[in-house]
Motif scaffolding. Structure first.
Motif, PDB file in Angstrom:
ATOM      1  N   ASN A 122       0.836  -1.233  -0.076  1.00  0.00           N
ATOM      2  CA  ASN A 122      -0.109   0.049   0.067  1.00  0.00           C
ATOM      3  C   ASN A 122       0.916   1.322   0.066  1.00  0.00           C
ATOM      4  O   ASN A 122       0.241   2.454  -0.018  1.00  0.00           O
ATOM      5  CB  ASN A 122      -0.936  -0.183   1.052  1.00  0.00           C
ATOM      6  CG  ASN A 122      -1.866  -0.903   1.151  1.00  0.00           C
ATOM      7  OD1 ASN A 122      -2.299  -1.409   0.012  1.00  0.00           O
ATOM      8  ND2 ASN A 122      -2.224  -1.619   2.098  1.00  0.00           N
ATOM      9  N   HIS A 123       2.146   1.154  -0.103  1.00  0.00           N
ATOM     10  CA  HIS A 123       2.954   2.369  -0.041  1.00  0.00           C
ATOM     11  C   HIS A 123       3.044   2.962  -1.413  1.00  0.00           C
ATOM     12  O   HIS A 123       3.082   2.219  -2.642  1.00  0.00           O
ATOM     13  CB  HIS A 123       4.470   1.908   0.411  1.00  0.00           C
ATOM     14  CG  HIS A 123       4.396   1.486   1.934  1.00  0.00           C
ATOM     15  ND1 HIS A 123       5.374   0.844   2.411  1.00  0.00           N
ATOM     16  CD2 HIS A 123       3.339   1.521   2.818  1.00  0.00           C
ATOM     17  CE1 HIS A 123       5.104   0.633   3.592  1.00  0.00           C
ATOM     18  NE2 HIS A 123       3.978   0.764   3.877  1.00  0.00           N
ATOM     19  N   ASP A 160       5.633   5.653   3.020  1.00  0.00           N
ATOM     20  CA  ASP A 160       4.493   4.643   3.905  1.00  0.00           C
ATOM     21  C   ASP A 160       3.153   5.355   4.299  1.00  0.00           C
ATOM     22  O   ASP A 160       3.076   6.951   3.858  1.00  0.00           O
ATOM     23  CB  ASP A 160       5.220   3.930   5.233  1.00  0.00           C
ATOM     24  CG  ASP A 160       5.554   5.161   6.095  1.00  0.00           C
ATOM     25  OD1 ASP A 160       5.051   6.175   6.028  1.00  0.00           O
ATOM     26  OD2 ASP A 160       6.399   4.752   6.723  1.00  0.00           O
ATOM     27  N   GLU A 161       2.444   4.945   4.852  1.00  0.00           N
ATOM     28  CA  GLU A 161       1.019   5.417   5.329  1.00  0.00           C
ATOM     29  C   GLU A 161       1.249   6.749   6.186  1.00  0.00           C
ATOM     30  O   GLU A 161       0.555   7.595   6.034  1.00  0.00           O
ATOM     31  CB  GLU A 161       0.207   4.681   6.033  1.00  0.00           C
ATOM     32  CG  GLU A 161      -0.195   3.335   5.460  1.00  0.00           C
ATOM     33  CD  GLU A 161       0.985   2.429   5.466  1.00  0.00           C
ATOM     34  OE1 GLU A 161       1.976   2.337   5.898  1.00  0.00           O
ATOM     35  OE2 GLU A 161       0.565   1.011   5.043  1.00  0.00           O
ATOM     36  N   ASP A 162       2.418   7.085   6.862  1.00  0.00           N
ATOM     37  CA  ASP A 162       2.787   8.028   7.732  1.00  0.00           C
ATOM     38  C   ASP A 162       3.355   9.075   7.231  1.00  0.00           C
ATOM     39  O   ASP A 162       3.955  10.088   7.550  1.00  0.00           O
ATOM     40  CB  ASP A 162       3.512   7.743   9.009  1.00  0.00           C
ATOM     41  CG  ASP A 162       2.652   6.723   9.748  1.00  0.00           C
ATOM     42  OD1 ASP A 162       1.405   6.986   9.823  1.00  0.00           O
ATOM     43  OD2 ASP A 162       3.258   5.809  10.185  1.00  0.00           O
ATOM     44  N   GLY A 163       3.881   8.755   5.762  1.00  0.00           N
ATOM     45  CA  GLY A 163       4.469   9.814   4.886  1.00  0.00           C
ATOM     46  C   GLY A 163       6.119   9.549   5.082  1.00  0.00           C
ATOM     47  O   GLY A 163       6.837  10.458   4.478  1.00  0.00           O
TER      48      GLY A 163
END
Length: 94
Positions: free
Chosen positions: A5-6, A70-73
């Motif tokens: 998902n990255h 990633d999801e957190d940037g």
């Protein structure tokens, strides 16, 4: 780490400001190093050591790494290189 998902970085995002400090993950998804700096079309990766002490800097072409966010940037990269393969490369000297 599941990278599915990255978001892959675009070529325009492959800049020193974005890449420096990025963690590099090997084929078994283990941390094998981090980007010290960008040197032309290469990134210099610190491999081994502990908290940067005793690490060996090696240069690898940017296109040999799959940089993503990633999801957190946070920016990191995945590669098929192992830590031992990177450590066997010649030491990079600026």
């Amino acid at each position: 780490m599941d990278h599915t998902n990255h978001v892959r970085l675009t070529n325009a995002e492959l800049t020193p400001d974005i890449l420096e400090g990025a963690t590099i993950y090997g084929p078994q998804d283990e941390k094998i190093g981090s980007v010290d700096h960008v040197h032309g079309s290469q990134v210099v990766i610190d491999v081994g050591g502990f908290l940067g002490i005793g690490a060996k800097p090696v240069a690898v072409a940017i296109n040999q790494l799959d940089f993503m966010r990633d999801e957190d940037g946070g920016v990191h990269a995945a590669t098929s290189w192992t830590k031992d393969q990177l450590k066997s490369l010649p030491e990079h000297r600026d």
